[in-house]
Design an enzyme around this catalytic site. Structure first.
Site, PDB file in Angstrom:
ATOM      1  CG  HIS A  52      -0.274  -0.090   2.526  1.00 14.26           C
ATOM      2  ND1 HIS A  52       0.404   0.943   3.105  1.00 14.26           N
ATOM      3  CD2 HIS A  52      -0.152  -1.125   3.381  1.00 14.26           C
ATOM      4  CE1 HIS A  52       0.897   0.564   4.247  1.00 14.26           C
ATOM      5  NE2 HIS A  52       0.591  -0.704   4.448  1.00 14.26           N
TER       6      HIS A  52
HETATM    7  P1  TYD Z   1      -1.116  -2.468   7.846  1.00 17.46           P
HETATM    8  O1  TYD Z   1      -0.609  -1.055   7.834  1.00 17.46           O
HETATM    9  O2  TYD Z   1      -1.944  -2.906   6.668  1.00 17.46           O
HETATM   10  O3  TYD Z   1       0.100  -3.488   8.029  1.00 17.46           O
HETATM   11  P2  TYD Z   1       1.272  -3.902   6.998  1.00 17.46           P
HETATM   12  O4  TYD Z   1       1.621  -2.701   6.188  1.00 17.46           O
HETATM   13  O5  TYD Z   1       2.397  -4.353   7.883  1.00 17.46           O
HETATM   14  O6  TYD Z   1       0.801  -5.030   6.164  1.00 17.46           O
HETATM   15  O7  TYD Z   1      -1.915  -2.673   9.207  1.00 17.46           O
HETATM   16  C1  TYD Z   1      -2.388  -3.941   9.615  1.00 17.46           C
HETATM   17  C2  TYD Z   1      -3.607  -3.731  10.488  1.00 17.46           C
HETATM   18  O8  TYD Z   1      -3.279  -2.961  11.640  1.00 17.46           O
HETATM   19  C3  TYD Z   1      -4.719  -2.975   9.752  1.00 17.46           C
HETATM   20  O9  TYD Z   1      -5.954  -3.571  10.140  1.00 17.46           O
HETATM   21  C4  TYD Z   1      -4.661  -1.587  10.317  1.00 17.46           C
HETATM   22  C5  TYD Z   1      -4.087  -1.791  11.697  1.00 17.46           C
HETATM   23  N1  TYD Z   1      -3.254  -0.641  12.143  1.00 17.46           N
HETATM   24  C6  TYD Z   1      -3.733   0.200  13.115  1.00 17.46           C
HETATM   25  O10 TYD Z   1      -4.850   0.031  13.658  1.00 17.46           O
HETATM   26  N2  TYD Z   1      -2.948   1.261  13.523  1.00 17.46           N
HETATM   27  C7  TYD Z   1      -1.733   1.502  12.967  1.00 17.46           C
HETATM   28  O11 TYD Z   1      -1.048   2.473  13.357  1.00 17.46           O
HETATM   29  C8  TYD Z   1      -1.253   0.619  11.932  1.00 17.46           C
HETATM   30  C9  TYD Z   1       0.073   0.838  11.285  1.00 17.46           C
HETATM   31  C10 TYD Z   1      -2.065  -0.443  11.556  1.00 17.46           C
END
Ligand code: TYD
Length: 139
Positions: A52
């Site tokens: 993303h």
């Molecule tokens: P995500 O940013 O998609 O993780 P990655 O980039 O490592 O794959 O986040 C995973 C999950 O955690 C998603 O449901 C959103 C949640 N999240 C939060 O609630 N707060 C945050 O600060 C972050 C970074 C993620």
């Protein structure tokens, strides 16, 4: 174009006998005010995460404090690959830059972020990212 200066070298203080400490300080080794930190851990071997970009002005620094994480950054034109395997090293991920990450088992990635979490700030659709990145370049 992605900057040539995305790697931040943090100071390392200590010794083999004592262990080490590294420091990220706003205005010194961190170019933005930090509003949030989060860390990713206990991923299975070669787990792919990320996939993303962020719509708004979210600046982040990725620090692999244990293990090894491969990161590919893409701004819509240029792609750069990085191996993070040293806790003295930070990778700056600018706004509107797509990140794909692959984690080795037992890795821990610490992230310093300039803004609070906002789900609507994520661009998870690759085609949408390409369009937004293209429009941003056109001004
Ligand atoms: P995500 O940013 O998609 O993780 P990655 O980039 O490592 O794959 O986040 C995973 C999950 O955690 C998603 O449901 C959103 C949640 N999240 C939060 O609630 N707060 C945050 O600060 C972050 C970074 C993620």
């Amino acid at each position: 174009m992605l900057s040539d200066n995305l790697i931040i070298q943090f100071p390392k203080i200590g010794s083999e006998q004592q262990g080490y400490i590294s420091i990220a300080e706003v205005g010194k080794t961190c170019p933005f005010e930090i509003q949030r930190t989060y860390w990713i851990y206990d991923c299975p071997e070669f787990m792919k995460r990320g996939g993303h970009a962020h719509r708004h002005n979210l600046h982040q620094i990725l620090i692999c404090v244990a293990g090894q994480v491969e990161v590919a950054l893409f701004d819509g034109v240029e792609k750069k690959a990085f191996t993070l395997d040293n806790p003295t090293m930070g990778l700056y991920q600018p706004p509107l830059v797509w990140g794909d990450l692959i984690y080795q088992q037992n890795s821990v990635l610490l992230v310093l972020a300039s803004k609070l979490y906002a789900a609507e700030d994520y661009i998870r659709d690759y085609q949408e990212f390409l369009q937004i990145a293209h429009s941003a370049r056109e001004g």
